[in-house]
Design a protein around this motif. Structure first.
Motif, PDB file in Angstrom:
ATOM      1  N   SER A   1       0.816  -1.218   0.000  1.00 55.53           N
ATOM      2  CA  SER A   1       0.000   0.000   0.000  1.00 55.53           C
ATOM      3  C   SER A   1       0.849   1.267   0.000  1.00 55.53           C
ATOM      4  CB  SER A   1      -0.929   0.014   1.214  1.00 55.53           C
ATOM      5  OG  SER A   1      -0.176   0.117   2.421  1.00 55.53           O
ATOM      6  N   GLN A   2       2.159   1.130   0.214  1.00 56.85           N
ATOM      7  CA  GLN A   2       3.029   2.298   0.348  1.00 56.85           C
ATOM      8  C   GLN A   2       3.909   2.541  -0.869  1.00 56.85           C
ATOM      9  OE1 GLN A   2       2.803   4.437   3.074  1.00 56.85           O
ATOM     10  NE2 GLN A   2       0.988   3.132   3.277  1.00 56.85           N
ATOM     11  N   HIS A   3       3.703   1.808  -1.958  1.00 58.91           N
ATOM     12  CA  HIS A   3       4.555   1.975  -3.136  1.00 58.91           C
ATOM     13  C   HIS A   3       4.523   3.409  -3.665  1.00 58.91           C
ATOM     14  CE1 HIS A   3       4.536  -2.603  -4.268  1.00 58.91           C
ATOM     15  NE2 HIS A   3       5.163  -2.348  -3.138  1.00 58.91           N
ATOM     16  N   ASP A   4       3.322   3.963  -3.807  1.00 55.41           N
ATOM     17  CA  ASP A   4       3.224   5.336  -4.323  1.00 55.41           C
ATOM     18  C   ASP A   4       3.880   6.333  -3.376  1.00 55.41           C
ATOM     19  OD1 ASP A   4       1.836   5.237  -6.881  1.00 55.41           O
ATOM     20  OD2 ASP A   4       0.122   4.488  -5.770  1.00 55.41           O
ATOM     21  N   ALA A   5       3.708   6.135  -2.076  1.00 55.46           N
ATOM     22  CA  ALA A   5       4.297   7.058  -1.107  1.00 55.46           C
ATOM     23  C   ALA A   5       5.817   7.001  -1.157  1.00 55.46           C
ATOM     24  CB  ALA A   5       3.791   6.719   0.299  1.00 55.46           C
ATOM     25  N   LEU A   6       6.372   5.802  -1.256  1.00 50.57           N
ATOM     26  CA  LEU A   6       7.826   5.674  -1.363  1.00 50.57           C
ATOM     27  C   LEU A   6       8.353   6.370  -2.604  1.00 50.57           C
ATOM     28  CD1 LEU A   6       8.227   1.940  -0.314  1.00 50.57           C
ATOM     29  CD2 LEU A   6       9.332   3.863   0.825  1.00 50.57           C
ATOM     30  N   LEU A   7       7.689   6.127  -3.737  1.00 49.42           N
ATOM     31  CA  LEU A   7       8.147   6.726  -4.988  1.00 49.42           C
ATOM     32  C   LEU A   7       7.993   8.246  -4.959  1.00 49.42           C
ATOM     33  CD1 LEU A   7       6.737   4.026  -7.388  1.00 49.42           C
ATOM     34  CD2 LEU A   7       9.156   4.624  -7.112  1.00 49.42           C
ATOM     35  N   LYS A   8       6.933   8.737  -4.348  1.00 48.67           N
ATOM     36  CA  LYS A   8       6.752  10.185  -4.247  1.00 48.67           C
ATOM     37  C   LYS A   8       7.904  10.829  -3.489  1.00 48.67           C
ATOM     38  CE  LYS A   8       3.587  13.734  -2.471  1.00 48.67           C
ATOM     39  NZ  LYS A   8       2.306  13.984  -1.761  1.00 48.67           N
ATOM     40  N   THR A   9       8.287  10.227  -2.349  1.00 45.36           N
ATOM     41  CA  THR A   9       9.407  10.775  -1.588  1.00 45.36           C
ATOM     42  C   THR A   9      10.690  10.734  -2.403  1.00 45.36           C
ATOM     43  OG1 THR A   9       8.449  10.234   0.568  1.00 45.36           O
ATOM     44  CG2 THR A   9      10.832  10.439   0.466  1.00 45.36           C
ATOM     45  N   CYS A  10      10.918   9.644  -3.121  1.00 41.77           N
ATOM     46  CA  CYS A  10      12.128   9.542  -3.946  1.00 41.77           C
ATOM     47  C   CYS A  10      12.128  10.606  -5.039  1.00 41.77           C
ATOM     48  CB  CYS A  10      12.235   8.151  -4.557  1.00 41.77           C
ATOM     49  SG  CYS A  10      12.578   6.834  -3.357  1.00 41.77           S
ATOM     50  N   GLU A  11      10.976  10.818  -5.664  1.00 41.85           N
ATOM     51  CA  GLU A  11      10.889  11.807  -6.743  1.00 41.85           C
ATOM     52  C   GLU A  11      11.165  13.212  -6.237  1.00 41.85           C
ATOM     53  OE1 GLU A  11       7.565   9.061  -9.017  1.00 41.85           O
ATOM     54  OE2 GLU A  11       6.949  10.896  -7.986  1.00 41.85           O
ATOM     55  N   LEU A  12      10.723  13.511  -5.042  1.00 46.95           N
ATOM     56  CA  LEU A  12      10.915  14.854  -4.490  1.00 46.95           C
ATOM     57  C   LEU A  12      12.306  15.066  -3.904  1.00 46.95           C
ATOM     58  CD1 LEU A  12       7.481  15.283  -2.672  1.00 46.95           C
ATOM     59  CD2 LEU A  12       8.201  16.359  -4.821  1.00 46.95           C
ATOM     60  N   SER A  13      13.018  13.974  -3.649  1.00 44.85           N
ATOM     61  CA  SER A  13      14.281  14.074  -2.909  1.00 44.85           C
ATOM     62  C   SER A  13      15.521  13.819  -3.757  1.00 44.85           C
ATOM     63  CB  SER A  13      14.291  13.072  -1.747  1.00 44.85           C
ATOM     64  OG  SER A  13      13.210  13.283  -0.881  1.00 44.85           O
TER      65      SER A  13
END
Length: 254
Positions: free
Chosen positions: A164-176
């Motif tokens: 359930s956290q795949h999108d959240a992980l990728l979002k943080t990576c994209e922003l960082s």
């Protein structure tokens, strides 16, 4: 007359912390091993030193040029072993994070201070962080002079079983994650994703992380596989699958 007997119940005591030692495979005189303290018990599984962390630590130790003098971020760090390896091998700044629970954050602080010398500790910032949330606190852990104020390497060790956290992980990576630029072509910002299929019947759900990443513009490449003894031999599913650590590199499509 009705009588009742009340019995006092108490919570079982919290298990004591345990220790696990990472023995360095790359021979060197500067350091030889890292002793990691693990919380006694935790619902987020931080009380284990996972095979993926061991494999990732070895990979990082063998490839210091990918992060030396650069900025590193680890998400869901648990005991923080991979981050500590990068700090010992010359990363300019390492931001180590896990869920903002005091027992997790304090334990990472302990491992950092116990395994790094005074000069190395100054290069590490430990934070509580929830995936997908604003990344300003993470970026603020970087030196004020950083330009751009982004990370060159992001570490995800045994996290993608959280479907359930795949999108959240990728979002943080994209922003960082920094973007490669012509002014520094030798720097290839990337994310390292190491994992094991702990539940073979859900391996396809684990792999959805990479299909989702590709849909969001990432280039995904498997770079290493490595066998370890299965952590839980009694678990169901093919043991050879549960014994294999996979390592992937993710880069942003330019």
């Amino acid at each position: 007359m009705i009588t009742s007997t009340w019995k006092a119940y108490s919570q079982p005591p919290t298990p004591e912390p345990t220790f696990s030692t990472y023995i360095r495979e790359e021979k060197g005189d500067d350091w030889k091993d890292i002793k990691i303290r693990l919380v006694g018990s935790h619902p987020l599984w931080a009380h284990y030193l996972w095979n993926a962390a061991l494999a990732l630590a070895s990979y990082l130790d063998a490839n210091p040029d990918t992060y030396k003098d650069r900025f590193v971020l680890e998400l869901g760090a648990g005991g923080g072993l991979p981050s500590i390896v990068t700090a010992k091998n010359g990363a300019q700044k390492v931001v180590v994070t896990d869920y903002p629970d005091a027992s997790l954050v304090d334990n990472i602080d302990y491992n950092v201070s116990s395994n790094l010398d005074e000069g190395e500790v100054g290069h590490v910032d430990v934070q509580g962080y929830i995936w997908g949330r604003p990344v300003d606190p993470l970026l603020n852990g970087l030196p004020p002079s950083a330009n751009p104020k982004k990370f060159h390497l992001i570490i995800l060790s045994d996290l993608i079983f959280n479907h359930s956290q795949h999108d959240a992980l990728l979002k943080t990576c994209e922003l960082s994650l920094a973007i490669a630029g012509p002014e520094s072509p030798e720097i290839e910002p990337h994310v390292l994703v190491f994992y094991t299929h702990h539940r073979p019947h859900l391996a396809h759900r684990d792999m959805e992380f990479f299909s989702t990443a590709k849909d969001r513009g990432w280039v995904c490449e498997e770079i290493v596989t490595r066998m370890f003894p299965a952590m839980f031999p009694e678990d169901p599913g093919e043991e050879s699958i549960r014994s294999t650590v996979h390592g992937w590199k993710l880069k942003r499509r330019i």
